[in-house]
Design a protein around this motif. Sequence first.
Motif, PDB file in Angstrom:
ATOM      1  N   CYS A 199       0.826  -1.210   0.000  1.00 51.36           N
ATOM      2  CA  CYS A 199       0.000   0.000   0.000  1.00 51.36           C
ATOM      3  C   CYS A 199       0.859   1.260   0.000  1.00 51.36           C
ATOM      4  O   CYS A 199       0.396   2.328  -0.373  1.00 51.36           O
ATOM      5  CB  CYS A 199      -0.920   0.022   1.207  1.00 51.36           C
ATOM      6  N   ARG A 204       5.312   6.778   6.673  1.00 46.39           N
ATOM      7  CA  ARG A 204       4.641   6.924   7.958  1.00 46.39           C
ATOM      8  C   ARG A 204       5.046   5.843   8.949  1.00 46.39           C
ATOM      9  O   ARG A 204       4.957   6.048  10.157  1.00 46.39           O
ATOM     10  CB  ARG A 204       3.147   6.968   7.723  1.00 46.39           C
TER      11      ARG A 204
ATOM     12  N   GLU B 646      -3.613  11.770   2.552  1.00 48.98           N
ATOM     13  CA  GLU B 646      -2.167  11.902   2.342  1.00 48.98           C
ATOM     14  C   GLU B 646      -1.522  10.522   2.208  1.00 48.98           C
ATOM     15  O   GLU B 646      -0.630  10.324   1.386  1.00 48.98           O
ATOM     16  CB  GLU B 646      -1.522  12.657   3.507  1.00 48.98           C
ATOM     17  N   SER B 647      -1.980   9.590   3.031  1.00 46.07           N
ATOM     18  CA  SER B 647      -1.425   8.236   2.937  1.00 46.07           C
ATOM     19  C   SER B 647      -1.693   7.645   1.554  1.00 46.07           C
ATOM     20  O   SER B 647      -0.842   6.961   0.977  1.00 46.07           O
ATOM     21  CB  SER B 647      -2.024   7.326   4.007  1.00 46.07           C
ATOM     22  N   GLN B 648      -2.888   7.901   1.036  1.00 43.19           N
ATOM     23  CA  GLN B 648      -3.222   7.416  -0.312  1.00 43.19           C
ATOM     24  C   GLN B 648      -2.299   8.016  -1.360  1.00 43.19           C
ATOM     25  O   GLN B 648      -1.884   7.343  -2.305  1.00 43.19           O
ATOM     26  CB  GLN B 648      -4.654   7.841  -0.679  1.00 43.19           C
ATOM     27  N   ASN B 650       0.743   9.168  -0.848  1.00 48.14           N
ATOM     28  CA  ASN B 650       2.037   8.488  -0.667  1.00 48.14           C
ATOM     29  C   ASN B 650       2.022   7.128  -1.351  1.00 48.14           C
ATOM     30  O   ASN B 650       2.949   6.766  -2.072  1.00 48.14           O
ATOM     31  CB  ASN B 650       2.318   8.243   0.819  1.00 48.14           C
ATOM     32  N   GLY B 651       0.973   6.363  -1.085  1.00 47.88           N
ATOM     33  CA  GLY B 651       0.875   5.012  -1.632  1.00 47.88           C
ATOM     34  C   GLY B 651       0.903   5.030  -3.148  1.00 47.88           C
ATOM     35  O   GLY B 651       1.538   4.188  -3.784  1.00 47.88           O
ATOM     36  N   ILE B 654       4.404   5.721  -4.319  1.00 47.83           N
ATOM     37  CA  ILE B 654       5.313   4.579  -4.106  1.00 47.83           C
ATOM     38  C   ILE B 654       5.055   3.482  -5.136  1.00 47.83           C
ATOM     39  O   ILE B 654       5.991   2.901  -5.692  1.00 47.83           O
ATOM     40  CB  ILE B 654       5.175   4.069  -2.655  1.00 47.83           C
ATOM     41  N   GLN B 655       3.794   3.207  -5.416  1.00 46.87           N
ATOM     42  CA  GLN B 655       3.523   2.194  -6.439  1.00 46.87           C
ATOM     43  C   GLN B 655       4.013   2.665  -7.812  1.00 46.87           C
ATOM     44  O   GLN B 655       4.516   1.873  -8.613  1.00 46.87           O
ATOM     45  CB  GLN B 655       2.027   1.865  -6.483  1.00 46.87           C
ATOM     46  N   SER B 687      12.008  -0.292   2.142  1.00 40.49           N
ATOM     47  CA  SER B 687      12.272   0.894   2.958  1.00 40.49           C
ATOM     48  C   SER B 687      13.491   1.686   2.457  1.00 40.49           C
ATOM     49  O   SER B 687      13.505   2.903   2.552  1.00 40.49           O
ATOM     50  CB  SER B 687      12.484   0.489   4.415  1.00 40.49           C
ATOM     51  N   LEU B 688      14.484   1.001   1.913  1.00 41.76           N
ATOM     52  CA  LEU B 688      15.677   1.736   1.483  1.00 41.76           C
ATOM     53  C   LEU B 688      15.485   2.425   0.134  1.00 41.76           C
ATOM     54  O   LEU B 688      16.322   3.220  -0.281  1.00 41.76           O
ATOM     55  CB  LEU B 688      16.900   0.802   1.408  1.00 41.76           C
ATOM     56  N   GLU B 689      14.397   2.111  -0.518  1.00 43.51           N
ATOM     57  CA  GLU B 689      14.148   2.743  -1.818  1.00 43.51           C
ATOM     58  C   GLU B 689      13.400   4.061  -1.678  1.00 43.51           C
ATOM     59  O   GLU B 689      13.210   4.780  -2.658  1.00 43.51           O
ATOM     60  CB  GLU B 689      13.324   1.808  -2.714  1.00 43.51           C
ATOM     61  N   MET B 690      12.918   4.345  -0.460  1.00 40.26           N
ATOM     62  CA  MET B 690      12.022   5.487  -0.305  1.00 40.26           C
ATOM     63  C   MET B 690      12.742   6.823  -0.331  1.00 40.26           C
ATOM     64  O   MET B 690      13.720   7.030   0.374  1.00 40.26           O
ATOM     65  CB  MET B 690      11.265   5.379   1.033  1.00 40.26           C
ATOM     66  N   PRO B 691      12.239   7.746  -1.137  1.00 41.48           N
ATOM     67  CA  PRO B 691      12.736   9.122  -1.078  1.00 41.48           C
ATOM     68  C   PRO B 691      11.999   9.870   0.042  1.00 41.48           C
ATOM     69  O   PRO B 691      11.113   9.302   0.685  1.00 41.48           O
ATOM     70  CB  PRO B 691      12.323   9.685  -2.434  1.00 41.48           C
ATOM     71  N   GLU B 692      12.374  11.096   0.233  1.00 46.32           N
ATOM     72  CA  GLU B 692      11.544  11.962   1.071  1.00 46.32           C
ATOM     73  C   GLU B 692      10.245  12.196   0.296  1.00 46.32           C
ATOM     74  O   GLU B 692      10.287  12.457  -0.900  1.00 46.32           O
ATOM     75  CB  GLU B 692      12.286  13.295   1.276  1.00 46.32           C
ATOM     76  N   MET B 693       9.108  12.063   0.961  1.00 44.81           N
ATOM     77  CA  MET B 693       7.847  12.190   0.225  1.00 44.81           C
ATOM     78  C   MET B 693       6.983  13.284   0.812  1.00 44.81           C
ATOM     79  O   MET B 693       6.767  13.342   2.016  1.00 44.81           O
ATOM     80  CB  MET B 693       7.067  10.875   0.285  1.00 44.81           C
TER      81      MET B 693
ATOM     82  N   SER C 243      16.982  -2.723  -0.589  1.00 42.80           N
ATOM     83  CA  SER C 243      16.357  -3.289   0.604  1.00 42.80           C
ATOM     84  C   SER C 243      16.642  -4.774   0.744  1.00 42.80           C
ATOM     85  O   SER C 243      16.973  -5.250   1.821  1.00 42.80           O
ATOM     86  CB  SER C 243      14.848  -3.071   0.573  1.00 42.80           C
TER      87      SER C 243
END
Lengths: 219, 754, 337
Positions: A199, A204, B646-648, B650-651, B654-655, B687-693, C243
């Motif tokens: 998801c 967060r 906001e979570s949506q 982000n999601g 990310i997808q 988790s390591l692929e995430m940029p600042e969002m 990851s």
Amino acid sequence: MSDDHDQERRKKSSRYDPSRRKFLKGVGVAGAGAALADHLLTGDADKVAAKISTPGDPLSGNVNLVLDLNGQKRNLTVEPRTTLLSAIRDRLEPPVTGPKLVCDMGSCGACTVIMDGKPVYSCLVLAVDAVGKKLTTVEGLGSPENMNGVQRAFVEHDGLMCGFCTPGFVTTISAYLKKNPNPTLDEVREACKGNFCRCGTYPRVFEAALAAAKAGTSG
Amino acid sequence: MPQQQQTQPQPSPTPPKKKKIRVPRVVNGVEQMVEIEVDDVAGPTWGPNDKHTLLNHRLTRVDGPLKVSGAARYTYDVRLPGMLYARVRRCPHAHARLKNFDSSAASKIPGVKAIIQTPLKEFRFAGSPVAAVAAISPEIAHDAIRALVVEYEVLPHVVIAREALKPGSPEVLPRDSRKPDEKNLRLANKTGDVEKVEAALKSSDAIVEAEYSTSRLHHCCLETHGMVVDYSGGDSATIYATTQGTFTIPDDAAKELGLPQSAVTATVQHMGGGFGSKFGIGIEGMLACRLSNETKTPVKLMLTRYDEFVMAGNRSGSWQKFKAGVKKDGTFTALHATQYRLGGVGQGSQAGQPYAVYRVGDSYREVYALQTNEDSSVAMRAPGHPQASFAMESLLDELAYKIGMDPVEFRKKNVRDDFYKHQFDRGAREIGWERRNPTAGGNPGPNKRGMGCAAGTWGGGGNDQCKVDVTVSRDGSVVVAVGTQDLGTGTRTFTRAIVAEELGLGIKDVVEQIGNSKLGSANSSGGSTTAASLSPSVKDAAVKARLAVAEKIAPLFGNAKPEQITFAGGNVSGGGKTITWKQACAALPAAGITAHGVWRSELQSRGVHGVCFAEVEVDVETGKVRPIKMVQVQDGGLPLNRLTMESQINGGMIQALGMALWEGRTIDADLGMQLNPSFVDYKLPGSLEMPEMIPIIDDEDKREVVIGIAEAAIIPAVGAVANAVFNACGVRVRELPITPDKILIGLMSERRSA
Amino acid sequence: MNTFEWVSPGTVAEAISALKSAPAASDLDDAARPIAGGQDLLTTMKDYITRPVRVVNLKGIRGLDKIEADGKGGLRIGALVTLAQLEEHAIVRRNFPGLSEAAHSVGTPQIRNLGTVGGNLCQRPRCWYFRLEEVVCLKKGGTECYAATGENKYHAIFGGGPSYIVHPSDLAPMLVALGASVSVVGAEGKRAIPLDKFFTLPSEGNLRRENVLKNDEIITEVQVPASKFAAHSTYLKFKERDSMDFAMSAVAAAVAIGPNKTIREARLVLGGVAPVPWRVTKAEGYLAGKTPSVDVLTHTAKIALEGAEPLAKNKYKVPLTQTLVRRALARVGGVRT
Ligand code: SF4
Ligand code: FES
Ligand code: FES
């Protein structure tokens, strides 16, 4: 030179040619079905083998064992091939279903449980091998009425959407904060890199982990 | 009794005026517009977006505590006494006919209770289900499917789209006798005037010709498809389903079980992701029902992860060829597009070019479905849009570079709807666009940063399928009930919040009941239609409940008019008097009150805008792309819950990031099999692929209506990331995902040609 | 997973006899298997790549889970030492930094909590054809290597043929660079095998195995000798997805520093590019006695990749690995690039 090599290898392959069927020769479920079933029939599925505590003797068929799960001694019957994850979800009565079965291959983290203080993938632990270990699942960390600090922070910071990955993240992070109560963002990322979320809750989840650490309420 | 009513109609007030409107309906996750009739009467309104007490605030999920503690029970967690476990045997061949099926060995395994074959005799993709087994444990069920002896006549196949076009390639599906020349290629539509486009291209200052393609993607719902059929041979059954459509289950399940539809209840309390892939009972549900029916025992059939990859659907791949023209001043003049939808044995999906956000001058397109021996694509979050958006946004970028114009300015010049302009400005500000080096690959050193942007659009309107009941009891408890489902999108939370706000209560004072086909009907959650379908009905029910309570308790307030009694902060006031909610409810009749809400078209709308900006760093010596920062500005009318919206967003980002950089099905041409049906080899971002969002809700949108944004959220980031990669390193990768090998090969060939 | 007998012996001798006395198996991959962390073995069993009739649990054997100094500046690492233990061990971190890095680069925290040193060295290939239950390729006793002409992006550029796997172990290249050896115990007794003789190319050894271990043998210990290399060692692993991933390419580098920051001697072993840890001695030789500079390292990298024979879809591995060689050497040689 490498191109010659390629040519050579390529010769073996002939796409869209009837002879390509040779390629398919090897395809199929390995082992003849009948032989396989014979082997299973000799397994004597109903026999209940001796207590697991006698090392050295081969165990097979059904095995009775006791797991130390969330502070309780739980009796159950498994096969040697039953994973810890399947044992608590499919065999234990009543079941413990916080840890989720997602990949069953140690590649997603949803099944994470804490074993002797360390997060592990319960789909890659055999139940017979978990005997004598102190096991904690997400249920053992807190309940909806009495959440631990990490769980509370997940709710507050919306560290979940569908929630299927969430028990794994909560468990991994709870165990990590015990080891490192004051992590940086990079350390949090590193700690949960073995947990995957479809998801897209990562930002967060990180916030929640850092907030829980800051509040000093990981337990 | 109904007959009596027909012959002796009750005298009723003149029926309300009707009006016709067009709304989206979702069939198998795909939006279709239909015309419906609704009452043309003034109904409730939401009021200004900044005047809410709960809505448009940051509300934590009401099901959060259950989910973080493992107490939420998903379909996968259901275990019933005596329940059997089922597994599916798949065909490994991309094209084969069943020659022989022998279950004698499997049926002798102790603990095996039933073996059934699927109705298929010819299999057109690797992974087609052949048979299913129910047994007393998952391990034994697995033993049994492997002990089945299945013999096939292997037939020629083609799994590579470009090969399927070749004259000698095998036929994927039997030809349509009316269209004998169309083999694997089927024309879907042709639009525009090709001559006009040619002329416009001639008069353009610059032309770009390019081809883009995207991989087949997988939903990767963490909870695989499947269901638990609770049927023991009696006259009713309960189906625990992981589904986006509670009401898409009972009908087909009943048919399989030989029961009347009314005897089958479907329930889904929590579900582990759908993303467009979970509607109806599916073939796995059919098999589960049949196994249960045969054994008269509850059966659980959840697909394995391998099954899920090869038989539970995927996002259509795409291949798009463009020729486009532009004027020096940045006016897009012409677009010629040939689009192939790569949907395996299905039709595939792809939004038509030009992608709806932009004006492109004269345009012509041909859209084809190009078929291969792969499982059919199904709906996946914004079906067809990320594919089309990525291609169009890459093309726009190439045109902008060609005429030396800033990509943001170029887009602002060519957007259809001026509303995007401030979104581009906002996004540019947040990402720091002024830091961007306009020369692609122009930054020094091996780790080069770059930025890109893109825009998206979606419908997100609702329809009239939701029927909601709000019950207020004498003890003050409030229940809002409707059969809808929560996919992790926050449905439970906003349903509660609407009612609580209307009654002046806290969110904890209301309980929602959802996910059950015996409750009021609801639409399927597809096409981002849930919020805009459900929330108007909930609001309508809540308003009616408020008025009904007010009417009953009016005597406490000197018989004030119901509209003059106000509900706020847990209190009820009227005629200068204030009492608590509980005190007020004590005056209700013994049964309390129940109000029925219906859909109000004025409370919702469709059409959203979003832009994404991405910054990445490309290591030109390894080809690695590191996402640094992503910003997405998204409108959506009235945000029901800012936190979950906001979570949506982000999601979605990310997808999209996954689609841009890592995800894609790899298939072997000769074996016809997917090579990466696992989370090891199909690489989801971690988790390591995430940029600042930075998810930004665009409050410039003042519309006082609810619009769904779930799908909108995934669209623009794909193009934004791809464009950022080009800006960073100067290599334009036109085939997703943009993996290190492609960048290195791109750099090598650039060096060679230099 | 097929059914199997579970045996939990208390000593090495019991383990060997449990392996030896297991019911007869019709195929090499049906034979009894030892299990330690099980982080790879169980995945192969779930995919029916390995179908042991008996699984012999080594974790009940005492004394194999320790990291000890050998008294001469080297290390004795028990086969049951977990990757997490190895990664975090103070002496390893200080004196053998490359080894700690290699351990850290493996899998995920969860995998490192259970996965062992012995198990890491005995991992089966990640080749996606090999991992598909339905595909019986050369390595599984079939007649074809599907990767040779198929989807070979992740496959070998050195030492390939007739199978083109790359060895998945991260510890292996580093341990080879450090001159480590393994103690192996079997029915015929104990033997010590230098690690560079432990792994076998598909063209040399048993095509269906990646090393010289016999079915009734187990690794009990890894010895890492004191060396002039260990202090300046590093492991650089390139993953497509940070990851969790296996190496697309990796470099284990260790150098002995001479006077005036020259490189007295170097060890350079590539991972993720060959069916075995791939030592590049010519590049090592070139480097010996040189003062590292950008030019020297670039040239070393070039030499290291000489003779590479990329397949149709993995040509990128050449420049990628060259970069890693340069960067790894720059790190241990103290060069800024
Ligand atoms: S590389 Fe080896 S494991 Fe992979 S298909 Fe070829 S023979 Fe099998
Ligand atoms: S289910 Fe165990 S790691 Fe995925
Ligand atoms: S919240 Fe749905 S997968 Fe993580």
